[in-house]
Enzyme design. Structure first.
Site, short mmCIF file in Angstrom:
data_model
loop_
_atom_site.label_atom_id
_atom_site.label_comp_id
_atom_site.label_asym_id
_atom_site.label_seq_id
_atom_site.Cartn_x
_atom_site.Cartn_y
_atom_site.Cartn_z
N ALA A 67 -72.71 45.78 31.50
CA ALA A 67 -73.53 46.90 32.11
C ALA A 67 -75.06 46.38 32.40
O ALA A 67 -75.55 45.70 31.84
CB ALA A 67 -73.65 48.13 31.17
N GLU A 116 -65.03 44.09 28.43
CA GLU A 116 -64.33 45.45 28.51
C GLU A 116 -63.42 45.40 29.74
O GLU A 116 -62.39 45.97 29.71
CB GLU A 116 -65.09 46.56 28.24
CG GLU A 116 -65.74 46.61 26.64
CD GLU A 116 -66.71 47.60 26.57
OE1 GLU A 116 -66.57 48.47 25.87
OE2 GLU A 116 -67.90 47.40 27.17
#
Length: 262
Positions: A67, A116
């Site tokens: 992120a 992820e």
């Protein structure tokens, strides 16, 4: 397919849709990056000219560092943070449940949300120089894009807990040992190997591949009897298809089948 090329690069070759996260040097996953990936997947789903998807990162050292922490400000607002997390969960679920094979090409480090992301893909080819990890605990946060749920399912609870609680990285070879990746190849060949795998799957029977993916992902989350019911559903759906007839005809004719996804 129109996307922000500062975020993603998109190319199609031999029925393989190639998505490259283009935010070097870290290839962080901004909200726009993820929205672009979602947009491309949506457009490609019903395009019979695309039979497989390959996701990689720009450059040679980083698949994705996860992120974009410059966007973390809104996470302090629980309502906005919850909306963001739901959106990301929906996207990664979308990838996992995609009806065409999605292959991750881990050309470098896959950390945090980047790790992820690759966990949501169906198959993974990693460079021998790659490293994988969920270091969120070192920032005082937890994996929030599905890592706490997918990693234990992929490698087992105790191994997953050790990695998440420590924030340690593992090598590509260790990831292969754990079952987190499918193949480890020399770094200079990782893109070629990943593309060759994607192209091989793209030449397969689309309806059968869709049925296998659905049977595995939907069925394995249920007990055996319920999973077998999902398998029967998919088996019956494809057994009378034109592709099934073509596959059998080609077999007896000793020629390569020409599947059309019908």
């Amino acid at each position: 397919m129109q996307v922000d090329e500062r975020q993603c690069l998109v190319e199609t070759k031999d029925k393989v849709l190639m998505i490259t996260i283009n935010r070097p040097p870290m290839n962080t996953l901004s909200r726009q990056t993820l929205l672009d990936i979602e947009k491309v997947l949506n457009e490609a789903e019903n395009d019979n000219g695309i039979r497989a998807v390959l996701i990689s990162g720009a450059g040679e050292k980083m698949f994705s560092a996860g992120a974009d922490i410059t966007e973390f400000g809104s996470m302090g607002d629980k309502e906005e943070g919850n909306k963001t997390l739901i959106r990301m969960h929906e996207l990664f679920n979308r990838i996992e449940n995609y009806p065409k094979p999605v292959i991750a090409c881990i050309n470098g480090k896959a950390l945090g949300g980047g790790n992820e992301l690759q966990m949501a893909c169906h198959l993974v080819v990693a460079a021998d120089s790659a490293e994988l990890g969920l270091p969120e605990v070192r920032l005082g946060i937890i994996p929030g894009y599905g890592g706490t749920q997918r990693l234990p399912r992929l490698i087992g609870r105790r191994r997953a807990l050790e990695l998440m609680l420590s924030g340690d990285r593992i090598s590509a070879e260790k990831a292969l040992e754990y079952g987190l990746v499918n193949r480890v190849v020399p770094a200079e060949k990782v893109r070629e190997e990943a593309f060759n795998l994607a192209a091989r799957l793209a030449s397969g029977a689309p309806l059968a591949i869709k049925g296998i993916l659905d049977s595995v992902y939907r069925g394995s989350e249920q007990d055996l009897e319920a999973g077998l019911a999902v398998e029967r559903e998919n088996s019956l759906a494809v057994s009378g298809s034109e592709d099934a007839i073509e596959g059998v005809t080609a077999f007896f004719s000793k020629r390569p089948p020409e599947f059309k996804g019908k």
